[in-house]
Enzyme design. Structure first.
Site, PDB file in Angstrom:
ATOM      1  N   ARG A  55      29.081  20.472 -53.298  1.00 43.92           N
ATOM      2  CA  ARG A  55      30.424  21.025 -53.098  1.00 43.92           C
ATOM      3  C   ARG A  55      30.446  21.923 -51.865  1.00 43.92           C
ATOM      4  O   ARG A  55      31.406  21.918 -51.086  1.00 43.92           O
ATOM      5  CB  ARG A  55      30.847  21.807 -54.339  1.00 43.92           C
ATOM      6  CG  ARG A  55      31.086  20.950 -55.564  1.00 43.92           C
ATOM      7  CD  ARG A  55      31.705  21.730 -56.696  1.00 43.92           C
ATOM      8  NE  ARG A  55      30.750  22.273 -57.626  1.00 43.92           N
ATOM      9  CZ  ARG A  55      30.370  21.695 -58.773  1.00 43.92           C
ATOM     10  NH1 ARG A  55      30.878  20.519 -59.115  1.00 43.92           N
ATOM     11  NH2 ARG A  55      29.524  22.283 -59.588  1.00 43.92           N
ATOM     12  N   ASP A  72      34.118  11.502 -56.774  1.00 38.62           N
ATOM     13  CA  ASP A  72      33.109  11.986 -57.719  1.00 38.62           C
ATOM     14  C   ASP A  72      33.416  11.398 -59.094  1.00 38.62           C
ATOM     15  O   ASP A  72      33.780  12.111 -60.033  1.00 38.62           O
ATOM     16  CB  ASP A  72      33.134  13.521 -57.760  1.00 38.62           C
ATOM     17  CG  ASP A  72      32.095  14.100 -58.705  1.00 38.62           C
ATOM     18  OD1 ASP A  72      31.127  13.384 -59.037  1.00 38.62           O
ATOM     19  OD2 ASP A  72      32.253  15.261 -59.127  1.00 38.62           O
ATOM     20  N   CYS A 129      26.715   8.944 -60.386  1.00 37.24           N
ATOM     21  CA  CYS A 129      25.912   9.789 -61.275  1.00 37.24           C
ATOM     22  C   CYS A 129      25.225   8.976 -62.368  1.00 37.24           C
ATOM     23  O   CYS A 129      24.821   9.520 -63.388  1.00 37.24           O
ATOM     24  CB  CYS A 129      26.763  10.896 -61.888  1.00 37.24           C
ATOM     25  SG  CYS A 129      28.121  10.304 -62.923  1.00 37.24           S
TER      26      CYS A 129
END
Length: 398
Positions: free
Chosen positions: A212, A299, A339
């Site tokens: 981030r 994301d 992820c």
């Protein structure tokens, strides 16, 4: 002690430094045991490999705790493991909020402990470690208190479906006295309210902490789109970095409501805005309207949690990245990640390359990153390496 003996030629994972022994790798188990007990592990020729806890309900039949056949798995041993985990965090990350225990990568297989300010959130995913959980938490509180850190409460988020694979029921609730489960934390200078009771996973995704920050550096004066924003973390980092405007998108109404509260908490509600929408549907609509952005962040949640669904995941990743590239101004920046550890580095990289070729864009890699150091990657334990994170400059073919 009960002895589990491997088949000849098996045990490649633990011999390479990993932590798991699968059910089809075991030749015999001699001695009586209850699921969750500590057993000795021997190679096919009787050579001692160490100790771990066994569970006949799980395909991961044994999770290793130590390579020392003489080591007792007692409170002193567990305290040593916890102390090592905490000492590592103090040297590598901002510990105001961090993951203190990351399962296999901290040699405490199946256990996650996140620290959000003065609250601990625990996720226990294996039967053997569940039996040791109370002792581990006692050791952790004592170690933190020795460093002047008082923990006001512990909440357990052992409600993942994977517990059923261990023959365990899902559980969510307080360990000890009840407390307000909306916890304020500060990360990279951004303030958040973390809902440890109802938020996703343990309440907040600490693994993207420094990613981030890396994206924020690109956002000054920029028009930013943050897709799958959850509770607004990338969007708020962009806002704090003086972006011109930021739009965060997520399909969760609960997540968007929390993101708006977080924007107000940081005085960014006039710069950072949020919309509840399906990213896959919204990006084509934006393209039709001719919208363009300077920075886009992708994301998404894990599109695959098994090898069987990797092909569909590839399609999903290719689609959103292709759409994002078309929405970027020439020379704009794309931050994109996966992820899922089943979506390997090679697969993810190949998928991004295909997406760029399909829309005739050139990718200039700014950097490749992975999870924050409080989520260490243990080589030979593939499941500990899951986050792949790229930042590209996206240029038109000329």
């Amino acid at each position: 002690m009960t002895i589990a003996t491997l088949k000849k030629g098996e045990g490649r994972t633990i011999k390479a430094g990993g932590m798991w022994v699968f059910d089809n790798e075991i030749e015999t188990v001699l001695g009586s045991f209850e699921d969750g007990d500590i057993v000795q592990v021997h190679d096919f020729d009787g050579f001692p490999m160490g100790k771990g806890f066994i569970n006949s309900n799980s395909k991961i039949r044994i999770r290793m705790m130590t390579r020392n056949k003489e080591q007792e798995i007692d409170e002193a041993f567990l305290r040593m493991r916890v102390q090592n985990a905490w000492d590592y965090r103090k040297k590598t990350v901002d510990t105001s909020s961090c993951r203190i225990i990351f399962g296999e990568a901290d040699f405490l297989p199946g256990l996650i402990v996140d620290k959000f300010s003065d609250v601990l959130v625990v996720e226990s995913l294996a039967l053997g470690i569940d039996r040791l959980k109370d002792t581990i938490l006692k050791c952790l509180r004592s170690i933190l208190e020795a460093d002047g850190i008082q923990i006001r409460g512990i909440f357990e988020r052992s409600d993942a479906k994977v517990r059923e694979n261990e023959g365990m029921e899902r559980f969510k609730g307080f360990i000890g006295p009840e407390f307000d489960t909306n916890v304020e934390i500060t990360e990279n200078g951004v303030r958040y309210i973390v809902d440890v009771k109802e938020g996703q996973k343990t309440g907040f995704f600490l693994d993207q902490k420094y990613n981030r920050l890396a994206v924020g550096r690109l956002c000054k004066g920029a028009k930013v789109l943050d897709c799958f924003t959850h509770t607004g973390s990338f969007a708020l980092n962009a806002g704090l970095a003086e972006a011109g405007s930021v739009l965060g998108i997520d399909a969760s109404e609960l997540g968007i409501a929390q993101a708006r509260e977080n924007a107000k908490l940081n005085g960014l509600e006039n710069i950072v805005h949020f919309q509840c929408a399906n990213v896959f549907e919204l990006l084509p609509e934006m393209e039709e309207k001719g919208e363009k952005f300077d920075v886009i962040i992708l994301d998404p949640p894990a599109f695959t949690k098994s090898r069987n669904s990797v092909k569909n995941a590839i399609k999903g990743y290719r689609e959103i990245n292709l759409r994002a590239m078309k929405l970027l101004k020439d020379g704009g920046f794309l931050a994109t990640c996966s992820c899922s550890h089943f979506m390997t580095y090679e697969l993810f990289t190949q998928t991004l390359h295909q997406a760029s070729r399909n829309v005739h864009k050139r990718l200039r890699q700014v950097e490749y990153r992975t999870q924050a150091p409080d989520h260490p990657i243990l080589w030979a334990a593939d499941e500990s390496y899951y986050l792949k994170f790229y930042i590209f400059q996206v240029c038109d073919e000329k």
